[in-house]
Design a protein around this motif. Structure first.
Motif, PDB file in Angstrom:
ATOM      1  N   GLU A 117       0.831  -1.205   0.000  1.00  0.00           N
ATOM      2  CA  GLU A 117       0.000   0.000   0.000  1.00  0.00           C
ATOM      3  C   GLU A 117       0.863   1.252   0.000  1.00  0.00           C
ATOM      4  O   GLU A 117       0.579   2.223  -0.712  1.00  0.00           O
ATOM      5  N   GLU A 118       1.936   1.223   0.765  1.00  0.00           N
ATOM      6  CA  GLU A 118       2.838   2.378   0.818  1.00  0.00           C
ATOM      7  C   GLU A 118       3.515   2.600  -0.532  1.00  0.00           C
ATOM      8  O   GLU A 118       3.602   3.745  -1.008  1.00  0.00           O
ATOM      9  N   GLN A 119       4.002   1.530  -1.156  1.00  0.00           N
ATOM     10  CA  GLN A 119       4.668   1.674  -2.449  1.00  0.00           C
ATOM     11  C   GLN A 119       3.707   2.166  -3.520  1.00  0.00           C
ATOM     12  O   GLN A 119       4.042   3.041  -4.326  1.00  0.00           O
ATOM     13  N   LEU A 120       2.498   1.599  -3.530  1.00  0.00           N
ATOM     14  CA  LEU A 120       1.525   2.013  -4.540  1.00  0.00           C
ATOM     15  C   LEU A 120       1.074   3.447  -4.327  1.00  0.00           C
ATOM     16  O   LEU A 120       0.754   4.148  -5.293  1.00  0.00           O
ATOM     17  N   GLY A 121       1.057   3.904  -3.072  1.00  0.00           N
ATOM     18  CA  GLY A 121       0.701   5.301  -2.823  1.00  0.00           C
ATOM     19  C   GLY A 121       1.667   6.256  -3.506  1.00  0.00           C
ATOM     20  O   GLY A 121       1.258   7.273  -4.084  1.00  0.00           O
ATOM     21  N   VAL A 122       2.954   5.918  -3.468  1.00  0.00           N
ATOM     22  CA  VAL A 122       3.959   6.754  -4.139  1.00  0.00           C
ATOM     23  C   VAL A 122       3.743   6.732  -5.649  1.00  0.00           C
ATOM     24  O   VAL A 122       3.796   7.784  -6.321  1.00  0.00           O
ATOM     25  N   LEU A 123       3.477   5.548  -6.212  1.00  0.00           N
ATOM     26  CA  LEU A 123       3.296   5.439  -7.661  1.00  0.00           C
ATOM     27  C   LEU A 123       2.016   6.118  -8.111  1.00  0.00           C
ATOM     28  O   LEU A 123       1.981   6.745  -9.182  1.00  0.00           O
ATOM     29  N   ARG A 124       0.937   6.019  -7.331  1.00  0.00           N
ATOM     30  CA  ARG A 124      -0.319   6.680  -7.706  1.00  0.00           C
ATOM     31  C   ARG A 124      -0.152   8.185  -7.734  1.00  0.00           C
ATOM     32  O   ARG A 124      -0.680   8.867  -8.619  1.00  0.00           O
ATOM     33  N   THR A 125       0.567   8.726  -6.762  1.00  0.00           N
ATOM     34  CA  THR A 125       0.804  10.172  -6.723  1.00  0.00           C
ATOM     35  C   THR A 125       1.576  10.631  -7.957  1.00  0.00           C
ATOM     36  O   THR A 125       1.287  11.685  -8.540  1.00  0.00           O
ATOM     37  N   ALA A 126       2.540   9.827  -8.383  1.00  0.00           N
ATOM     38  CA  ALA A 126       3.371  10.204  -9.535  1.00  0.00           C
ATOM     39  C   ALA A 126       2.627  10.073 -10.852  1.00  0.00           C
ATOM     40  O   ALA A 126       2.772  10.916 -11.747  1.00  0.00           O
ATOM     41  N   THR A 127       1.823   9.012 -11.012  1.00  0.00           N
ATOM     42  CA  THR A 127       1.181   8.766 -12.306  1.00  0.00           C
ATOM     43  C   THR A 127      -0.124   9.533 -12.488  1.00  0.00           C
ATOM     44  O   THR A 127      -0.612   9.651 -13.607  1.00  0.00           O
ATOM     45  N   GLY A 128      -0.712  10.038 -11.392  1.00  0.00           N
ATOM     46  CA  GLY A 128      -1.946  10.814 -11.507  1.00  0.00           C
ATOM     47  C   GLY A 128      -3.190   9.948 -11.432  1.00  0.00           C
ATOM     48  O   GLY A 128      -3.131   8.721 -11.367  1.00  0.00           O
ATOM     49  N   ALA A 129      -4.327  10.617 -11.469  1.00  0.00           N
ATOM     50  CA  ALA A 129      -5.605   9.928 -11.272  1.00  0.00           C
ATOM     51  C   ALA A 129      -6.022   9.100 -12.482  1.00  0.00           C
ATOM     52  O   ALA A 129      -6.743   8.112 -12.337  1.00  0.00           O
ATOM     53  N   ARG A 130      -5.617   9.492 -13.677  1.00  0.00           N
ATOM     54  CA  ARG A 130      -6.046   8.800 -14.890  1.00  0.00           C
ATOM     55  C   ARG A 130      -4.847   8.462 -15.770  1.00  0.00           C
ATOM     56  O   ARG A 130      -4.686   8.994 -16.868  1.00  0.00           O
ATOM     57  N   PRO A 131      -3.974   7.563 -15.330  1.00  0.00           N
ATOM     58  CA  PRO A 131      -2.814   7.212 -16.162  1.00  0.00           C
ATOM     59  C   PRO A 131      -3.243   6.425 -17.395  1.00  0.00           C
ATOM     60  O   PRO A 131      -4.204   5.651 -17.351  1.00  0.00           O
ATOM     61  N   ALA A 132      -2.543   6.641 -18.485  1.00  0.00           N
ATOM     62  CA  ALA A 132      -2.838   5.909 -19.727  1.00  0.00           C
ATOM     63  C   ALA A 132      -2.126   4.566 -19.693  1.00  0.00           C
ATOM     64  O   ALA A 132      -1.008   4.449 -19.188  1.00  0.00           O
ATOM     65  N   LEU A 133      -2.787   3.539 -20.218  1.00  0.00           N
ATOM     66  CA  LEU A 133      -2.182   2.212 -20.261  1.00  0.00           C
ATOM     67  C   LEU A 133      -1.016   2.212 -21.249  1.00  0.00           C
ATOM     68  O   LEU A 133      -1.191   2.506 -22.425  1.00  0.00           O
ATOM     69  N   PRO A 134       0.191   1.872 -20.815  1.00  0.00           N
ATOM     70  CA  PRO A 134       1.328   1.847 -21.736  1.00  0.00           C
ATOM     71  C   PRO A 134       1.244   0.633 -22.651  1.00  0.00           C
ATOM     72  O   PRO A 134       0.534  -0.339 -22.379  1.00  0.00           O
TER      73      PRO A 134
END
Length: 441
Positions: free
Chosen positions: A224-241
Motif C-alpha cells: 500500500e505504501e509503495q503504490l501510494g507513491v506510484l499513484r501520486t506520480a502517475t496521476g488519477a487517470r494514467p494511460a495504459l502503456p
C-alpha cells in the motif's frame, strides 16, 4: 404424470458455468456435463493454453511446459496441470485446485519469499472467486519482489531558463537564446520520476484487481505504501502503456524486476482475464500452471533440506542426453531436463516433481517410470526420485516399497507434505537415508 417422472423427462438445460477440479476424472465432478457441454469442452481442449498462463512470467527462465487444458481418456474429460477460468463461446469453465487455495498461495510465498496475502486479509476474501484470489496473489508477489530494493524510478532530461544555472549549462541553447536577444541562461538537469510505463501498468493493474476483490484488505501495508507513491506520480487517470514501452523502458540492475511485474500487469489489463467487459463471442481467461508451482516449491524445499549444491535441472546447463552418437560424439539425441539436481561432481540425487496423485489401482504410470529410469542412467545418479503432493495420511505402496533397485541405481517414489517445514524435514530425512544406503558395502 407423477412429479418425479415429469422431472426425469425434462431435457437438461445448458448452463453458462461449469466448475471442475484439476486432475480429477469426469466421473468425480460435481455434475456430469450434458451433450452440448461435451461439445463445448471439446472446443476448450483445442485451445492453446499458452496465451492465458500467467505464472510462467514470474521467476522461471526456461521454456514452460505446454499441455492441453483438457484431455479425454477412458474415464472421460480430465483437467490437466492448470487451474483458473476460461470463458469461451459465452460459457465459463472454472478449474479449482484439488488442494485448497491457501496451499497454492503458500507455495507462491515460499517460491518468491514474500507473503502473497497479508494476514489481515486471509479471512476477508470469501466473497471473491478462487481464481481472483490466486491472480491477485501472483500479481502481489511479482510487485513485492520487484519492489524489494527500489521503486521503478526513471530519469528524464529537463531544461530550464533563468539567470542561474540549474544543473549543467547548455552552451548551444544559450547561444541561440542570446542571438535572439534574450539574456537568460539555458541549463539542463536529470530529474528522477516515478511517472513511467512500468509504474502506470502496475497502478492500473492494482485498480483492476481491487475492483474485483470487493474491497478486501488484500494489499498489506508495504505494498500500500509503495503504490501510494506510484499513484501520486502517475496521476488519477494514467494511460495504459504499450508492451513495447514497458520492455524498452530504462531499468537499472536493482529495478529490472519491475519489468516482469509490469509485463504481468499489462497482460492482466490487456486480456481482461476475469472477463467483466468481454462479449459472448470472445475467448479470455487466466490459467495458473500449478504443476510448475509445485516443481518450484520442491526445488526450494530441497535447497533447505541439504547442504549439497541444489540446481534447477530445467536449464541447458544441467541437461543431459539419452543417447550420443558413436560416430560423431557431438551429435546427441533425447535431451533430458530433471526438475532438481542435488550434488555436483558427482551428482548424488535427481528429483522430478509430479503434480498428480501417487497410488491407486494403476500405481506409477509407465511413462513416469521410464522417465525416472532415463534420468537415473543419464545423470549416473545413485538415487532418482519422483515426488508427489501428499494427500491424506495413507502411504502408497510404491512409496512403502522404495527404493527400487535397477541396474544403474535406485528409484524412489515419495509423497511430500505441501507445507514448507514438513516438506523440508521429510526431504532431509530421505536424503540422509539414501546417503546411508549408498555407503553400505
Amino acid at each position: 404424470m407423477a412429479a418425479g417422472k415429469g422431472r426425469a423427462s425434462t431435457p437438461e438445460m445448458p448452463t453458462d458455468r461449469l466448475v471442475i477440479t484439476d486432475l480429477t476424472p469426469e466421473a468425480h465432478w460435481a455434475r456430469r456435463p450434458n451433450e452440448e457441454e461435451q461439445r463445448w469442452l471439446a472446443a476448450i481442449a483445442e485451445l492453446s493454453p499458452e496465451p492465458y498462463v500467467l505464472n510462467a512470467q514470474l521467476e522461471v527462465d526456461h521454456e514452460p511446459t505446454i499441455e492441453p487444458i483438457l484431455t479425454r481418456d477412458v474415464d472421460g474429460w480430465r483437467a490437466n496441470r492448470y487451474i483458473g477460468e476460461i470463458r469461451h463461446q459465452g460459457r465459463t469453465l472454472v478449474i479449482k485446485p484439488r488442494l485448497d487455495v491457501e496451499t497454492i498461495m503458500s507455495w507462491i510465498s515460499t517460491i518468491l519469499n514474500v507473503q502473497v496475502l497479508p494476514q489481515t486479509a486471509a479471512r476477508s476474501t470469501g466473497v471473491t472467486s478462487v481464481v481472483t484470489q490466486l491472480l491477485a496473489a501472483l500479481w502481489r508477489a511479482s510487485v513485492l519482489t520487484a519492489g524489494q530494493h527500489a521503486l521503478p524510478r526513471a530519469s528524464e532530461k529537463v531544461s530550464s531558463h533563468g539567470l542561474a544555472v540549474r544543473g549543467r549549462l547548455d552552451v548551444a541553447a544559450t547561444a541561440r537564446r542570446r542571438a535572439a536577444g534574450h539574456r537568460d541562461l539555458v541549463s539542463t538537469r536529470v530529474a528522477r520520476t516515478y511517472d513511467n510505463a512500468p509504474a502506470r501498468a502496475v497502478v492500473l493493474a492494482d485498480r483492476y484487481l481491487d475492483q474485483r476483490l470487493a474491497g478486501a484488505s488484500w494489499r498489506g501495508s508495504r505494498l500500500e505504501e509503495q503504490l501510494g507513491v506510484l499513484r501520486t506520480a502517475t496521476g488519477a487517470r494514467p494511460a495504459l502503456p504499450t508492451l513495447h514501452e514497458i520492455r524498452t523502458a530504462r531499468y537499472s540492475p536493482i529495478t529490472i524486476k519491475w519489468r516482469r511485474a509490469a509485463e504481468l500487469s499489462w497482460r492482466i489489463l490487456n486480456r481482461d482475464p476475469l472477463g467483466v467487459a468481454a462479449d459472448d463471442e470472445s475467448t479470455h481467461g487466466v490459467l495458473i500452471d500449478v504443476a510448475e508451482l509445485w516443481e518450484l516449491f520442491v526445488l526450494h524445499c530441497a535447497g533447505l533440506a541439504t547442504g549439497q549444491p541444489v540446481r534447477h535441472g530445467t536449464t541447458t546447463q544441467t541437461s543431459g542426453h539419452l543417447a550420443r552418437s558413436t560416430v560423431d560424439p557431438q551429435r546427441t539425441m533425447g535431451r533430458l531436463y530433471p526438475d532438481v539436481v542435488v550434488g555436483e561432481h558427482p551428482i548424488t540425487t535427481v528429483i522430478d516433481a509430479k503434480y498428480k496423485r501417487l497410488g491407486g489401482m494403476r500405481g506409477v504410470s509407465r511413462e513416469d517410470l521410464y522417465q525416472l529410469h532415463a534420468y537415473s542412467s543419464t545423470f549416473e545418479a545413485p538415487v532418482a526420485a519422483l515426488v508427489y503432493p501428499s494427500i491424506g495420511d495413507l502411504i502408497p505402496a510404491d512409496e512403502r516399497d522404495s527404493p527400487w533397485q535397477t541396474s544403474t541405481g535406485a528409484l524412489s517414489f515419495l509423497t511430500l507434505p505441501t507445507e514448507q517445514a514438513a516438506c523440508v524435514a521429510k526431504l532431509a530425512q530421505w536424503i540422509s537415508d539414501t546417503a546411508a544406503l549408498r555407503s553400505e558395502p
